[in-house]
Write a protein that holds these residues in place. Structure first.
Motif, PDB file in Angstrom:
ATOM      1  N   ILE A  15      50.852  42.321  50.385  1.00 56.45           N
ATOM      2  CA  ILE A  15      50.953  42.128  51.827  1.00 56.45           C
ATOM      3  C   ILE A  15      50.875  43.518  52.447  1.00 56.45           C
ATOM      4  CG2 ILE A  15      53.461  41.950  51.577  1.00 56.45           C
ATOM      5  CD1 ILE A  15      53.540  40.518  54.275  1.00 56.45           C
ATOM      6  N   ASP A  16      50.032  43.641  53.466  1.00 56.94           N
ATOM      7  CA  ASP A  16      49.731  44.946  54.036  1.00 56.94           C
ATOM      8  C   ASP A  16      49.754  44.867  55.558  1.00 56.94           C
ATOM      9  OD1 ASP A  16      48.622  47.697  53.697  1.00 56.94           O
ATOM     10  OD2 ASP A  16      46.871  46.828  54.687  1.00 56.94           O
ATOM     11  N   LYS A  56      56.848  46.818  43.871  1.00 60.68           N
ATOM     12  CA  LYS A  56      56.965  48.117  44.537  1.00 60.68           C
ATOM     13  C   LYS A  56      56.543  48.004  45.990  1.00 60.68           C
ATOM     14  CE  LYS A  56      53.516  49.771  41.746  1.00 60.68           C
ATOM     15  NZ  LYS A  56      52.760  50.792  41.061  1.00 60.68           N
ATOM     16  N   LYS A  57      57.061  48.922  46.768  1.00 61.40           N
ATOM     17  CA  LYS A  57      56.639  49.072  48.158  1.00 61.40           C
ATOM     18  C   LYS A  57      55.914  50.399  48.247  1.00 61.40           C
ATOM     19  CE  LYS A  57      58.102  49.288  52.927  1.00 61.40           C
ATOM     20  NZ  LYS A  57      59.123  49.815  53.816  1.00 61.40           N
ATOM     21  N   LEU A  58      54.735  50.349  48.833  1.00 60.85           N
ATOM     22  CA  LEU A  58      53.940  51.559  49.023  1.00 60.85           C
ATOM     23  C   LEU A  58      53.677  51.713  50.516  1.00 60.85           C
ATOM     24  CD1 LEU A  58      51.426  50.977  46.106  1.00 60.85           C
ATOM     25  CD2 LEU A  58      53.283  52.630  46.164  1.00 60.85           C
ATOM     26  N   LEU A  63      53.804  45.036  46.779  1.00 65.38           N
ATOM     27  CA  LEU A  63      53.221  44.353  45.632  1.00 65.38           C
ATOM     28  C   LEU A  63      54.322  43.439  45.118  1.00 65.38           C
ATOM     29  CD1 LEU A  63      50.826  44.107  43.613  1.00 65.38           C
ATOM     30  CD2 LEU A  63      51.978  45.861  42.250  1.00 65.38           C
ATOM     31  N   VAL A  64      54.069  42.130  45.149  1.00 67.50           N
ATOM     32  CA  VAL A  64      55.086  41.127  44.833  1.00 67.50           C
ATOM     33  C   VAL A  64      54.535  40.207  43.748  1.00 67.50           C
ATOM     34  CG1 VAL A  64      56.562  39.317  45.809  1.00 67.50           C
ATOM     35  CG2 VAL A  64      55.801  41.206  47.261  1.00 67.50           C
ATOM     36  N   ALA A  65      55.393  39.785  42.818  1.00 64.97           N
ATOM     37  CA  ALA A  65      54.983  38.888  41.738  1.00 64.97           C
ATOM     38  C   ALA A  65      55.714  37.562  41.845  1.00 64.97           C
ATOM     39  CB  ALA A  65      55.256  39.530  40.378  1.00 64.97           C
ATOM     40  N   VAL A 106      49.153  40.005  33.141  1.00 61.88           N
ATOM     41  CA  VAL A 106      49.426  41.420  33.383  1.00 61.88           C
ATOM     42  C   VAL A 106      50.302  41.965  32.264  1.00 61.88           C
ATOM     43  CG1 VAL A 106      49.242  41.197  35.893  1.00 61.88           C
ATOM     44  CG2 VAL A 106      51.474  40.942  34.802  1.00 61.88           C
ATOM     45  N   THR A 107      50.316  43.270  32.155  1.00 59.70           N
ATOM     46  CA  THR A 107      51.245  43.946  31.255  1.00 59.70           C
ATOM     47  C   THR A 107      52.422  44.414  32.088  1.00 59.70           C
ATOM     48  OG1 THR A 107      49.460  44.669  29.812  1.00 59.70           O
ATOM     49  CG2 THR A 107      51.543  45.880  29.664  1.00 59.70           C
ATOM     50  N   ILE A 108      53.612  44.081  31.632  1.00 62.14           N
ATOM     51  CA  ILE A 108      54.840  44.480  32.313  1.00 62.14           C
ATOM     52  C   ILE A 108      55.460  45.606  31.504  1.00 62.14           C
ATOM     53  CG2 ILE A 108      57.120  43.744  33.098  1.00 62.14           C
ATOM     54  CD1 ILE A 108      55.968  40.837  33.078  1.00 62.14           C
ATOM     55  N   LYS A 109      55.683  46.722  32.168  1.00 55.27           N
ATOM     56  CA  LYS A 109      56.327  47.858  31.524  1.00 55.27           C
ATOM     57  C   LYS A 109      57.360  48.397  32.496  1.00 55.27           C
ATOM     58  CE  LYS A 109      55.582  52.203  29.201  1.00 55.27           C
ATOM     59  NZ  LYS A 109      54.650  53.275  28.871  1.00 55.27           N
ATOM     60  N   GLY A 110      58.615  48.324  32.093  1.00 56.18           N
ATOM     61  CA  GLY A 110      59.681  48.713  33.004  1.00 56.18           C
ATOM     62  C   GLY A 110      59.698  47.771  34.190  1.00 56.18           C
ATOM     63  N   ASN A 111      59.672  48.324  35.382  1.00 54.87           N
ATOM     64  CA  ASN A 111      59.658  47.510  36.601  1.00 54.87           C
ATOM     65  C   ASN A 111      58.284  47.444  37.237  1.00 54.87           C
ATOM     66  OD1 ASN A 111      62.435  46.943  36.493  1.00 54.87           O
ATOM     67  ND2 ASN A 111      62.914  48.905  37.446  1.00 54.87           N
ATOM     68  N   ASP A 112      57.235  47.760  36.492  1.00 55.56           N
ATOM     69  CA  ASP A 112      55.895  47.786  37.062  1.00 55.56           C
ATOM     70  C   ASP A 112      54.982  46.845  36.283  1.00 55.56           C
ATOM     71  OD1 ASP A 112      53.927  48.551  38.834  1.00 55.56           O
ATOM     72  OD2 ASP A 112      54.089  50.687  38.401  1.00 55.56           O
ATOM     73  N   ILE A 113      53.846  46.509  36.900  1.00 55.76           N
ATOM     74  CA  ILE A 113      52.844  45.666  36.255  1.00 55.76           C
ATOM     75  C   ILE A 113      51.498  46.380  36.280  1.00 55.76           C
ATOM     76  CG2 ILE A 113      54.017  43.480  36.677  1.00 55.76           C
ATOM     77  CD1 ILE A 113      52.163  43.027  39.077  1.00 55.76           C
ATOM     78  N   TYR A 114      50.690  46.081  35.261  1.00 57.66           N
ATOM     79  CA  TYR A 114      49.404  46.748  35.091  1.00 57.66           C
ATOM     80  C   TYR A 114      48.375  45.719  34.656  1.00 57.66           C
ATOM     81  CZ  TYR A 114      52.553  50.751  34.773  1.00 57.66           C
ATOM     82  OH  TYR A 114      53.527  51.669  35.017  1.00 57.66           O
ATOM     83  N   GLY A 115      47.122  46.057  34.856  1.00 60.26           N
ATOM     84  CA  GLY A 115      46.042  45.238  34.326  1.00 60.26           C
ATOM     85  C   GLY A 115      45.037  44.821  35.373  1.00 60.26           C
ATOM     86  N   GLU A 116      43.990  44.187  34.883  1.00 60.54           N
ATOM     87  CA  GLU A 116      42.888  43.760  35.740  1.00 60.54           C
ATOM     88  C   GLU A 116      43.331  42.880  36.909  1.00 60.54           C
ATOM     89  OE1 GLU A 116      38.332  42.478  35.041  1.00 60.54           O
ATOM     90  OE2 GLU A 116      39.818  41.311  33.922  1.00 60.54           O
ATOM     91  N   PRO A 117      44.273  41.940  36.723  1.00 58.42           N
ATOM     92  CA  PRO A 117      44.694  41.122  37.874  1.00 58.42           C
ATOM     93  C   PRO A 117      45.246  41.953  39.040  1.00 58.42           C
ATOM     94  CG  PRO A 117      45.421  40.106  35.847  1.00 58.42           C
ATOM     95  CD  PRO A 117      44.903  41.470  35.483  1.00 58.42           C
TER      96      PRO A 117
END
Length: 149
Positions: A15-16, A56-58, A63-65, A106-117
């Motif tokens: 959301i932006d 995270k908030k940028l 970015l919400v899951a 997605v890959t979850i590492k710590g409190n963050d998510i990564y990957g193509e999605p």
């Protein structure tokens, strides 16, 4: 597999606030803080209501899951309606948002998510128009179409 990470299928939302950079340069610090506080006041309870968690908030975006594509869409609709109502109340600084949603593993590492999605939802967000909700085909295939108009 790395012990510090795991994979999971999630629905991801960005959301932006539209024209936030321009807005932030036109406001003093006090007014800027009021606008930022209002952004959180209008979003965080809605994320929680639909079991979304903030990754995270940028600045002007979250970015919400979600575990559910349907819940993410209900959340997005309520967010757009809430910002529309807020803007109808004639605030000194109206806030328009755009919402992008994607589903994937997605890959979850710590409190963050990564990957193509995550990359795809960021691309969708760039194309999303103010006041709109754009989502990918995986969201459409995952959601309960009987609940979302």
């Amino acid at each position: 597999m790395n012990v510090g990470s795991k994979s999971k299928v999630l629905t991801i939302m960005i959301i932006d606030i539209v024209d936030y950079t321009k807005l932030s340069t036109q406001l003093g610090r006090e007014k800027f803080n009021e606008v930022d506080d209002m952004f959180e006041k209008l979003t965080l309870p809605v994320f929680e209501k639909y079991s979304g968690w903030v990754i995270k908030k940028l600045g002007d975006s979250f970015l919400v899951a979600f575990d559910s594509a349907t819940d993410s869409l209900h959340c997005a609709i309520e967010l757009q309606n809430g910002f529309w109502e807020y803007n109808e109340s004639m605030p000194s600084v109206p806030l328009k948002i755009k919402v992008a949603i994607n589903t994937g593993e997605v890959t979850i590492k710590g409190n963050d998510i990564y990957g193509e999605p995550v990359n795809i939802v960021a691309r969708i967000e760039k194309e999303t128009k103010p006041g709109q909700i754009y989502f990918s085909m995986p969201v459409l295939l995952s959601m309960n179409r009987h609940e979302i108009p």
